[in-house]
Design a protein around this motif. Sequence first.
Motif, PDB file in Angstrom:
ATOM      1  N   ALA A 155       1.030  -1.134   0.132  1.00 27.95           N
ATOM      2  CA  ALA A 155      -0.026  -0.117   0.037  1.00 27.95           C
ATOM      3  C   ALA A 155       0.842   1.114   0.161  1.00 27.95           C
ATOM      4  O   ALA A 155       0.672   2.192  -0.625  1.00 27.95           O
ATOM      5  N   HIS A 156       1.787   1.232   0.796  1.00 26.87           N
ATOM      6  CA  HIS A 156       2.760   2.432   0.860  1.00 26.87           C
ATOM      7  C   HIS A 156       3.467   2.874  -0.559  1.00 26.87           C
ATOM      8  O   HIS A 156       3.705   3.760  -0.678  1.00 26.87           O
ATOM      9  N   THR A 157       3.655   1.823  -1.149  1.00 29.51           N
ATOM     10  CA  THR A 157       4.488   1.678  -2.572  1.00 29.51           C
ATOM     11  C   THR A 157       3.481   2.399  -3.722  1.00 29.51           C
ATOM     12  O   THR A 157       3.589   3.227  -4.167  1.00 29.51           O
ATOM     13  N   ILE A 158       2.173   1.857  -3.453  1.00 27.19           N
ATOM     14  CA  ILE A 158       1.084   2.524  -4.263  1.00 27.19           C
ATOM     15  C   ILE A 158       1.053   3.782  -3.969  1.00 27.19           C
ATOM     16  O   ILE A 158       0.743   4.752  -5.037  1.00 27.19           O
ATOM     17  N   GLY A 159       1.263   4.473  -2.804  1.00 26.37           N
ATOM     18  CA  GLY A 159       0.654   5.713  -2.295  1.00 26.37           C
ATOM     19  C   GLY A 159       2.134   6.782  -2.506  1.00 26.37           C
ATOM     20  O   GLY A 159       1.991   7.818  -2.405  1.00 26.37           O
ATOM     21  N   GLU A 160       3.357   6.191  -3.137  1.00 21.50           N
ATOM     22  CA  GLU A 160       4.252   7.025  -3.066  1.00 21.50           C
ATOM     23  C   GLU A 160       4.320   8.132  -4.101  1.00 21.50           C
ATOM     24  O   GLU A 160       3.593   7.820  -5.248  1.00 21.50           O
ATOM     25  N   PHE A 161       4.661   9.289  -4.028  1.00 16.58           N
ATOM     26  CA  PHE A 161       4.661  10.314  -5.091  1.00 16.58           C
ATOM     27  C   PHE A 161       5.816  11.125  -5.110  1.00 16.58           C
ATOM     28  O   PHE A 161       6.638  11.071  -6.453  1.00 16.58           O
ATOM     29  N   GLY A 162       6.609  11.706  -4.090  1.00 19.89           N
ATOM     30  CA  GLY A 162       7.878  12.670  -4.348  1.00 19.89           C
ATOM     31  C   GLY A 162       8.838  11.859  -4.622  1.00 19.89           C
ATOM     32  O   GLY A 162       9.391  12.283  -5.807  1.00 19.89           O
ATOM     33  N   LEU A 163       9.058  10.451  -4.302  1.00 17.79           N
ATOM     34  CA  LEU A 163      10.511   9.890  -4.839  1.00 17.79           C
ATOM     35  C   LEU A 163      10.267   9.460  -6.036  1.00 17.79           C
ATOM     36  O   LEU A 163      11.207   9.658  -6.804  1.00 17.79           O
ATOM     37  N   VAL A 164       9.016   8.993  -6.625  1.00 14.78           N
ATOM     38  CA  VAL A 164       8.998   8.539  -7.938  1.00 14.78           C
ATOM     39  C   VAL A 164       9.194   9.951  -8.679  1.00 14.78           C
ATOM     40  O   VAL A 164       9.828   9.516  -9.845  1.00 14.78           O
ATOM     41  N   LEU A 165       8.606  10.850  -8.374  1.00 11.79           N
ATOM     42  CA  LEU A 165       8.684  12.011  -9.292  1.00 11.79           C
ATOM     43  C   LEU A 165      10.117  12.325  -9.430  1.00 11.79           C
ATOM     44  O   LEU A 165      10.576  12.891 -10.605  1.00 11.79           O
ATOM     45  N   MET A 166      10.753  12.486  -8.351  1.00  8.52           N
ATOM     46  CA  MET A 166      12.299  12.777  -8.396  1.00  8.52           C
ATOM     47  C   MET A 166      13.118  11.855  -9.393  1.00  8.52           C
ATOM     48  O   MET A 166      13.904  12.311 -10.082  1.00  8.52           O
ATOM     49  N   ILE A 167      13.063  10.617  -9.011  1.00  7.72           N
ATOM     50  CA  ILE A 167      13.991   9.662  -9.720  1.00  7.72           C
ATOM     51  C   ILE A 167      13.266   9.023 -11.077  1.00  7.72           C
ATOM     52  O   ILE A 167      13.943   8.741 -11.792  1.00  7.72           O
ATOM     53  N   GLY A 168      12.039   9.189 -11.209  1.00  6.69           N
ATOM     54  CA  GLY A 168      11.368   8.642 -12.281  1.00  6.69           C
ATOM     55  C   GLY A 168      10.777   9.353 -13.448  1.00  6.69           C
ATOM     56  O   GLY A 168      10.916   9.212 -14.503  1.00  6.69           O
ATOM     57  N   GLY A 169      10.343  10.792 -12.999  1.00  7.35           N
ATOM     58  CA  GLY A 169       9.955  11.672 -13.816  1.00  7.35           C
ATOM     59  C   GLY A 169       8.602  10.983 -14.283  1.00  7.35           C
ATOM     60  O   GLY A 169       8.039  10.551 -13.510  1.00  7.35           O
ATOM     61  N   ASN A 170       8.169  11.304 -15.610  1.00  6.67           N
ATOM     62  CA  ASN A 170       6.867  11.163 -15.791  1.00  6.67           C
ATOM     63  C   ASN A 170       6.796  10.617 -17.248  1.00  6.67           C
ATOM     64  O   ASN A 170       6.159  11.092 -18.120  1.00  6.67           O
TER      65      ASN A 170
END
Lengths: 223, 290
Positions: A155-170
Amino acid sequence: MGIDWQPLWLTLQLAGITTILLLLIGLPLALWLTRTTSYFKPVAEAIISLPIVLPPSVLGFYLLLAFSPGSALGRFLNNVWGLQLVFSFPGLVVGSIIYSLPFMVQPLQAGLAALPHSLREASYTLGHSKMQTLLRVLLPNMKPALLTGLVLSFAHTIGEFGLVLMIGGNIPGETRVVSIAIYHEVESLNFAAAHIYSSILLLLAFGILLLVYLVNKRLAKTF
Amino acid sequence: MIEVYVRKLLLMAEGKTNLEVDIKLPEKSFCTLYGQSGAGKTTILKIIAGLVQPDEGYIAVNGQVWLDTRKKINLPPQKREIGFVFQDYALFPNMTVRENLQYALNKKSDNQLLNNLLERASLEHLAHRKPPTLSGGQQQRVALLRALVRQPQILLLDEPLSALDLEMRQTLQTEIYQLHQSFQTTTLLVSHQLSEIYRLSDFIISLEKGKIIAQGTPAEVFGLDRLSSKIKLIGEVLRIQENGVVFILDILIGNNIIKTVATPDEIKNLAPGDQVQVFAKAFNPMVKKI
């Protein structure tokens, strides 16, 4: 109206892979933490728990620096395994593992600590190895902790945002998970799509948590 | 013959104690480690089982060396042929009684043998129950059986009866005695219960603060002090009642309350809850001219 299901699928894939890998990493860590008397233990516990208090953007920023081809680690990963962790799905998995680590390790550690030492010792005296003891005695007697760790990490992985945005982009199909997709739709003033993604996430999160509490209640009764 | 020599620095609540004992148990004997809590009894059992490592030690069981710190020999618990009954029984809650025994047997499943064992311990009607649903006495019996099914070289019992009530304890004492008679396993019991020790053991080792202070048969060890022809009991004062010029004391000794008369001098400094010694100086020989 057409909605892109890919971010949802990608999110579930990310959460699933992360959770499985986290179990494999978290279990030895939790075992070590419950047994060790090393002076290093508090340091290890503090490092593992960091993602709980640190803003995801801080974690994401440092991981971005570490994984970028300009850094020593990034270059090493790229040269040795051809791994490109910035703006890629494998990068998201590595980031998510670090980000959700405490949500796996802490329940497992608490579950292991709650088991009487004598269970482990009895299994040894009956001739069973550490691995057999873990699989047949320890884990089956800490099912609620195991379930909590698995579900919270997922559930916590589904809810992540900031980290994904920083290293993953869009990047669609590569790093655009649901939380990013929602942000993207809102920015393009496409509120209808944002609504759909958001409501799905809301229901999913509620459903998962409800399931955990229901199952744990039933497990508590059988013992 | 089982030889055990261990030395280990223990960190106890009341400070550091140096545990150092040298024990020899004849084969098939029933031996008891006796002593107050903190004397190091359980630690000795765990060292023999390989669950705790001593600073220095030598353990040989029927000629086979399990531990020799000088030669760096140290068999893991799995390789030592031991049966260990833990104070809390340590039955696996996720397994039924039958599965607990099966786990101990370590083979696929020898159903015939299992059935025989369950029947002999009159546990067959409980075979499909999980341990938490059993009574303390039943759990104890399963734990004992589980420790014995592998036919260990030595059976280690860590205060196995301390959590049970008096009646159950007596029944199980008899059962342990009978099991020892039929399996003939060398047994080391940790206990501080005199009745248990008297009924079961051939040999007693009395420990205090990590050292052996006496060893021998029960009569030898306790004979001098405790088996005196005078009556000497330890009890607890329950009530002090004034009755004319004397006082009546109610004293709890074991499970009995004894009433006795005391003078005002004797009850000075005495309050309910105090531990007292009750003794009688009777049985003086009479002398008569013939």
